[in-house]
Design a protein around this motif. Structure first.
Motif, PDB file in Angstrom:
ATOM      1  N   ARG A  19      41.917  41.929 -10.706  1.00 15.01           N
ATOM      2  CA  ARG A  19      42.442  40.923  -9.780  1.00 15.01           C
ATOM      3  C   ARG A  19      43.966  40.959  -9.718  1.00 15.01           C
ATOM      4  NH1 ARG A  19      38.614  35.791 -11.586  1.00 15.01           N
ATOM      5  NH2 ARG A  19      36.778  36.337 -10.313  1.00 15.01           N
ATOM      6  N   GLU A  20      44.582  41.236 -10.842  1.00 12.30           N
ATOM      7  CA  GLU A  20      46.041  41.269 -10.891  1.00 12.30           C
ATOM      8  C   GLU A  20      46.606  42.578 -10.348  1.00 12.30           C
ATOM      9  OE1 GLU A  20      49.896  40.139 -11.378  1.00 12.30           O
ATOM     10  OE2 GLU A  20      48.098  38.895 -11.544  1.00 12.30           O
TER      11      GLU A  20
ATOM     12  N   GLN B  19      42.957  50.571 -21.666  1.00 13.86           N
ATOM     13  CA  GLN B  19      43.700  50.028 -22.807  1.00 13.86           C
ATOM     14  C   GLN B  19      44.508  48.796 -22.407  1.00 13.86           C
ATOM     15  OE1 GLN B  19      45.605  53.841 -23.851  1.00 13.86           O
ATOM     16  NE2 GLN B  19      44.600  53.704 -25.853  1.00 13.86           N
ATOM     17  N   ALA B  20      45.121  48.833 -21.228  1.00 16.34           N
ATOM     18  CA  ALA B  20      45.930  47.697 -20.782  1.00 16.34           C
ATOM     19  C   ALA B  20      45.079  46.469 -20.492  1.00 16.34           C
ATOM     20  CB  ALA B  20      46.733  48.090 -19.538  1.00 16.34           C
ATOM     21  N   SER B  21      43.885  46.692 -19.995  1.00 17.61           N
ATOM     22  CA  SER B  21      43.028  45.572 -19.590  1.00 17.61           C
ATOM     23  C   SER B  21      42.198  45.001 -20.727  1.00 17.61           C
ATOM     24  CB  SER B  21      42.090  46.023 -18.472  1.00 17.61           C
ATOM     25  OG  SER B  21      41.162  46.984 -18.958  1.00 17.61           O
TER      26      SER B  21
ATOM     27  N   GLY C   5      33.903  42.582 -20.012  1.00 18.08           N
ATOM     28  CA  GLY C   5      33.902  42.735 -18.560  1.00 18.08           C
ATOM     29  C   GLY C   5      34.833  41.760 -17.870  1.00 18.08           C
ATOM     30  N   ALA C   6      34.939  40.546 -18.388  1.00 21.22           N
ATOM     31  CA  ALA C   6      35.819  39.537 -17.792  1.00 21.22           C
ATOM     32  C   ALA C   6      37.289  39.947 -17.917  1.00 21.22           C
ATOM     33  CB  ALA C   6      35.592  38.182 -18.457  1.00 21.22           C
ATOM     34  N   LYS C   7      37.636  40.591 -19.027  1.00 20.64           N
ATOM     35  CA  LYS C   7      39.015  41.088 -19.178  1.00 20.64           C
ATOM     36  C   LYS C   7      39.321  42.132 -18.106  1.00 20.64           C
ATOM     37  CE  LYS C   7      39.409  40.318 -24.177  1.00 20.64           C
ATOM     38  NZ  LYS C   7      39.561  40.963 -25.507  1.00 20.64           N
ATOM     39  N   GLY C   8      38.349  43.004 -17.855  1.00 21.15           N
ATOM     40  CA  GLY C   8      38.529  43.992 -16.796  1.00 21.15           C
ATOM     41  C   GLY C   8      38.649  43.342 -15.428  1.00 21.15           C
TER      42      GLY C   8
ATOM     43  N   PHE D  30      37.638  50.046 -10.987  1.00 23.00           N
ATOM     44  CA  PHE D  30      37.999  48.706 -10.533  1.00 23.00           C
ATOM     45  C   PHE D  30      36.836  48.027  -9.817  1.00 23.00           C
ATOM     46  CE2 PHE D  30      41.994  50.593 -11.504  1.00 23.00           C
ATOM     47  CZ  PHE D  30      42.802  49.537 -11.900  1.00 23.00           C
ATOM     48  N   GLU D  31      35.963  48.804  -9.191  1.00 24.33           N
ATOM     49  CA  GLU D  31      34.770  48.216  -8.583  1.00 24.33           C
ATOM     50  C   GLU D  31      33.841  47.661  -9.668  1.00 24.33           C
ATOM     51  OE1 GLU D  31      34.271  50.758  -4.444  1.00 24.33           O
ATOM     52  OE2 GLU D  31      33.462  51.595  -6.299  1.00 24.33           O
ATOM     53  N   ALA D  32      33.728  48.376 -10.775  1.00 26.82           N
ATOM     54  CA  ALA D  32      32.912  47.878 -11.882  1.00 26.82           C
ATOM     55  C   ALA D  32      33.531  46.616 -12.475  1.00 26.82           C
ATOM     56  CB  ALA D  32      32.767  48.952 -12.957  1.00 26.82           C
ATOM     57  N   TRP D  33      34.845  46.632 -12.667  1.00 34.15           N
ATOM     58  CA  TRP D  33      35.519  45.447 -13.203  1.00 34.15           C
ATOM     59  C   TRP D  33      35.383  44.256 -12.265  1.00 34.15           C
ATOM     60  CZ3 TRP D  33      40.283  48.666 -15.022  1.00 34.15           C
ATOM     61  CH2 TRP D  33      40.059  49.088 -16.349  1.00 34.15           C
ATOM     62  N   ALA D  34      35.424  44.501 -10.951  1.00 41.09           N
ATOM     63  CA  ALA D  34      35.252  43.412  -9.994  1.00 41.09           C
ATOM     64  C   ALA D  34      33.902  42.735 -10.166  1.00 41.09           C
ATOM     65  CB  ALA D  34      35.398  43.932  -8.566  1.00 41.09           C
TER      66      ALA D  34
END
Length: 224
Positions: free
Chosen positions: A161-162, A120-122, A153-156, A97-101
């Motif tokens: 965020r959600e 998979q969900a993201s 990356g934006a999808k992550g 989640f830190e990478a996705w942020a």
């Protein structure tokens, strides 16, 4: 605040404990397989985190930084092309989640339910199991255009965020527990609360999460 060896270099990143139990050996082997198929690549694999073994292999493009500061960690996340999470022993992967942020795509292990389901969900990355699957995804990151990587990356980032934003998580808990605005207003103020309930899906003495719950319970009791 990047280490000099990484300035102006392209790299994928692996954060966390550096040992076989976290899949580092598998990741290093997969990266070597990738390098053998892409002899002209300048992509590096960077490892950072605690651990006794050093995995640095300059000939294979592997740089082991060992334990790094929070400032250095933040710089690594901002500058990497993607994050690799090879561990199959995760109940929740904070680094994912830190990478996705930071808007970075990730690769996670197919056999780790917690990380694979999140990926998979993201849609914020890819999952891999075999060494060749890992190598293929690393090659995709190496040769992919920045626009494609930014979209993944934006999808992550949207997913993080959600699913990992404190306020949004608490709203969902309140909804699940039936704590509407009306019911919340009828609850006693924080200073008058006498009972706090801890909820766990399972409990086993010796389990890390269960031990943490016991420590929290003891602290709450000490606090009255």
């Amino acid at each position: 605040d990047l280490p000099p060896v990484l300035v102006n270099r392209r790299f994928v990143l692996c954060l966390g404990r550096r040992d076989a139990g976290k899949g580092i050996d598998r990741l290093a082997a997969a990266f070597q397989t990738f390098r053998q198929s892409q002899l002209s690549t300048d992509l590096l694999l960077v490892l950072a985190g605690p651990g006794e073994q050093c995995y640095t292999d300059r000939a294979q493009g592997i740089v082991d930084l060992g334990l790094v500061s929070e400032v250095e960690k933040a710089a690594l996340l901002q500058c990497c092309l993607a994050l690799c999470q090879p561990s199959v022993n995760e109940s929740f992967s904070r680094v994912l989640f830190e990478a996705w942020a930071c808007g970075k795509p990730v690769i996670a292990h197919r056999e780790c339910l917690a990380t694979a389901m999140a990926v998979q969900a993201s849609g914020g990355g890819w999952i891999a199991g075999t060494e060749h699957e890992w190598a293929a995804h690393i090659a995709r990151i190496d040769t992919g255009n920045t626009g494609e990587m930014a979209v993944v990356g934006a999808k992550g980032r949207d997913y993080a965020r959600e699913m990992a934003d404190w306020e949004r998580v608490m709203v969902r808990y309140e909804s699940l527990l039936g704590l509407s605005t009306e019911t919340k207003s009828s609850l006693p103020s924080v200073g008058k609360t006498k009972t706090i309930h801890q909820l766990l899906p399972s409990f086993a003495y010796g389990d890390a999460i269960s031990n943490e719950a016991i420590r929290i319970r003891d602290w709450l009791r000490t606090a009255g």
